[in-house]
Motif scaffolding. Structure first.
Motif, short mmCIF file in Angstrom:
data_model
loop_
_atom_site.label_atom_id
_atom_site.label_comp_id
_atom_site.label_asym_id
_atom_site.label_seq_id
_atom_site.Cartn_x
_atom_site.Cartn_y
_atom_site.Cartn_z
N ILE A 135 -6.13 5.15 0.36
CA ILE A 135 -5.06 4.17 0.63
C ILE A 135 -4.49 4.35 2.04
N THR A 136 -4.34 5.62 2.49
CA THR A 136 -3.83 5.81 3.85
C THR A 136 -4.83 5.26 4.88
N GLY A 137 -6.11 5.34 4.55
CA GLY A 137 -7.15 4.75 5.42
C GLY A 137 -6.96 3.25 5.51
N LYS A 138 -6.64 2.63 4.38
CA LYS A 138 -6.42 1.18 4.34
C LYS A 138 -5.17 0.83 5.17
N GLN A 155 0.84 -1.21 0.00
CA GLN A 155 0.00 0.00 0.00
C GLN A 155 0.87 1.26 0.00
N ALA A 156 1.98 1.21 0.76
CA ALA A 156 2.91 2.36 0.76
C ALA A 156 3.52 2.52 -0.64
N GLY A 157 3.87 1.41 -1.26
CA GLY A 157 4.42 1.45 -2.62
C GLY A 157 3.40 1.99 -3.61
N TRP A 158 2.14 1.68 -3.36
CA TRP A 158 1.04 2.15 -4.21
C TRP A 158 0.99 3.69 -4.18
N ILE A 159 1.09 4.25 -2.97
CA ILE A 159 1.10 5.72 -2.84
C ILE A 159 2.30 6.30 -3.58
N GLU A 160 3.45 5.65 -3.40
CA GLU A 160 4.67 6.11 -4.07
C GLU A 160 4.47 6.12 -5.60
N ASP A 161 3.84 5.06 -6.11
CA ASP A 161 3.56 4.97 -7.55
C ASP A 161 2.68 6.13 -7.99
N ILE A 162 1.62 6.41 -7.19
CA ILE A 162 0.70 7.49 -7.56
C ILE A 162 1.44 8.82 -7.59
N LEU A 163 2.31 9.04 -6.58
CA LEU A 163 3.06 10.31 -6.53
C LEU A 163 4.02 10.42 -7.71
N LEU A 164 4.62 9.32 -8.08
CA LEU A 164 5.53 9.33 -9.24
C LEU A 164 4.78 9.67 -10.52
N MET A 165 3.59 9.08 -10.66
CA MET A 165 2.77 9.36 -11.84
C MET A 165 2.32 10.81 -11.83
N THR A 166 2.05 11.32 -10.61
CA THR A 166 1.60 12.70 -10.48
C THR A 166 2.67 13.68 -10.95
N GLN A 167 3.92 13.35 -10.67
CA GLN A 167 5.02 14.21 -11.11
C GLN A 167 4.96 14.42 -12.62
N ALA A 168 4.55 13.35 -13.32
CA ALA A 168 4.49 13.45 -14.78
C ALA A 168 3.19 14.10 -15.23
N GLU A 169 2.10 13.81 -14.52
CA GLU A 169 0.78 14.27 -15.00
C GLU A 169 0.30 15.59 -14.39
N GLY A 170 0.78 15.95 -13.21
CA GLY A 170 0.35 17.21 -12.60
C GLY A 170 -0.40 17.04 -11.30
N ALA A 171 -1.75 17.02 -11.36
CA ALA A 171 -2.57 17.04 -10.15
C ALA A 171 -2.52 15.74 -9.35
N VAL A 172 -2.49 15.89 -8.02
CA VAL A 172 -2.49 14.72 -7.14
C VAL A 172 -3.94 14.31 -6.86
N ASP A 173 -4.22 13.02 -7.00
CA ASP A 173 -5.55 12.51 -6.70
C ASP A 173 -5.63 12.29 -5.18
N MET A 174 -6.03 13.36 -4.47
CA MET A 174 -6.02 13.31 -3.01
C MET A 174 -7.00 12.26 -2.44
N ASP A 175 -8.14 12.11 -3.13
CA ASP A 175 -9.13 11.13 -2.64
C ASP A 175 -8.54 9.72 -2.64
#
Lengths: 219, 144
Positions: free
Chosen positions: A63-66, A38-58
């Motif tokens: 995931i942090t809830g999980k 799950q931590a790796g999943w967040i890392e993946d999302i943040l890495l993708m965000t660097q390329a795409e722009g906006a962070v999907d906070m929801d």
């Protein structure tokens, strides 16, 4: 009842301790593996965000809830394991049979699940205090559960329940459907001796497609 | 990793499977999931997977038994076993039973991706070998 604090642990005590510890640490390992992914999943999302722009906070919040749920699950297992480890501190003490049995049932749940037998725990929330050796009590109850589970067919049910009485408390392990002609005598002699050593009695009853093992504890 | 790699992930830990499947999917892998051995055997009959990642400890049919059933149906399957507690004995037993790799949880995703890549390459090699054997047999039968 044996009041000698120097009672030597026999091999069966150690085997039981080992089985419960191994099962609990297996569960903890699964929790850690899940948190790791799950931590790796967040890392993946943040890495993708660097390329795409906006962070999907929801999504991040989800995931942090999980992760928080997994931490709570792991904490529960560790607390249970700690109580189990301390259950061998005193040979004779007054202890809550419901809490001790609830912990043991939680440990047994995974092992029962591996055999594809349904497991039900019908233990009251109220405290039922009995006198004896909590470690041996757990070994006896676990032995009853393990015996009925190993003799049950896939898809059958095993239930643990406790009834409070005046001078005693009765813990029952019920298996159904169960072959009424199946004799458990050879397996029960050891469990009876175990129950006897903690001042309890173990009885067996059969009928209506069920097999019930009852352990009666004096208060 | 070449896109189009097909992987079946088999584990009864729902949230572990969810997170791992998401991460593998974002790396271009087509991931199917199964919660137990029986579901894995059923899914494998429907699709040709490049690798199957199998948890050792599952309710009912455990990982080793599931692997034996899968390999019985398709001996070329590339199976990577995952376990909570790896021991040398378990590793030896798994490899003897036909696993291509044995990985301890918490599994490092980069390591897992490497193993999937190797599994896919090995599977392609086996497919080529089978085709070559068939061609040779065909040529022998026609006496060319």
């Amino acid at each position: 009842m044996n009041d000698d604090r120097d009672r030597p642990s026999d091999r069966a005590d150690l085997v039981f301790f080992g089985r419960i510890s191994a099962s609990a640490t297996h569960e903890i390992k699964n929790v850690l593996a899940t948190i790791g992914q799950q931590a790796g999943w967040i890392e993946d999302i943040l890495l993708m965000t660097q390329a795409e722009g906006a962070v999907d906070m929801d999504r991040i919040r989800q995931i942090t809830g999980k992760i928080a749920n997994q931490v709570a699950k792991g904490d529960k297992i560790v607390r249970r394991l700690n109580r189990f480890a301390h259950s061998s501190d005193l040979l004779v003490t007054r202890f809550d049979l419901t809490a001790t049995s609830r912990d043991l049932a939680a440990f047994a749940e995974r092992l029962v699940g591996l055999k594809r037998v349904k497991f039900a725990v019908e233990i009251p929330d109220s405290e039922i205090v009995v006198t004896g050796d909590p470690f041996l009590c757990q070994r006896t109850v676990f032995g009853c559960i393990e015996l009925l589970v190993s003799e049950s067919k896939e898809g059958s049910s095993v239930a643990v329940s406790i009834a409070d009485g005046q001078g005693s408390a009765v813990l029952a392990v019920t298996a159904e459907p169960f072959d009424e002609t199946r004799s458990l005598a050879a397996h029960l002699s050891g469990l009876r001796a175990l129950a006897g050593s903690l001042g309890a009695t173990l009885d067996e009853a059969s009928g209506q497609g069920r097999r019930v093992l009852t352990v009666t504890f004096s208060k | 990793m070449a896109s189009g790699t097909k992987v079946l992930l088999v584990d009864d830990e729902e949230e572990f499977v969810e997170a791992l499947a998401e991460r593998m999917t974002s790396r271009g892998i087509q991931v199917d999931t199964a919660r137990d051995g029986k579901e894995a055997v059923d899914k494998q009959e429907e699709k040709d997977y490049d690798a199957i990642i199998l948890d050792l400890s599952m309710p009912g049919m455990d990982g080793l038994e599931t692997m034996k059933q899968l390999l019985l149906k398709n001996p070329d399957l590339q199976i990577i076993l995952l376990t909570g507690h790896a021991s040398l004995e378990k590793g030896v037993e798994a490899v003897k039973a036909g696993a291509v790799s044995f990985l301890e949880k918490p599994a490092d995703l980069n390591k897992l991706m490497e193993l999937i890549k190797e599994a896919k390459a090995q599977k392609m090699l086996l497919v080529e070998e089978r085709m070559e054997e068939k061609m040779k047999e065909l040529l022998r039968n026609r006496s060319w």
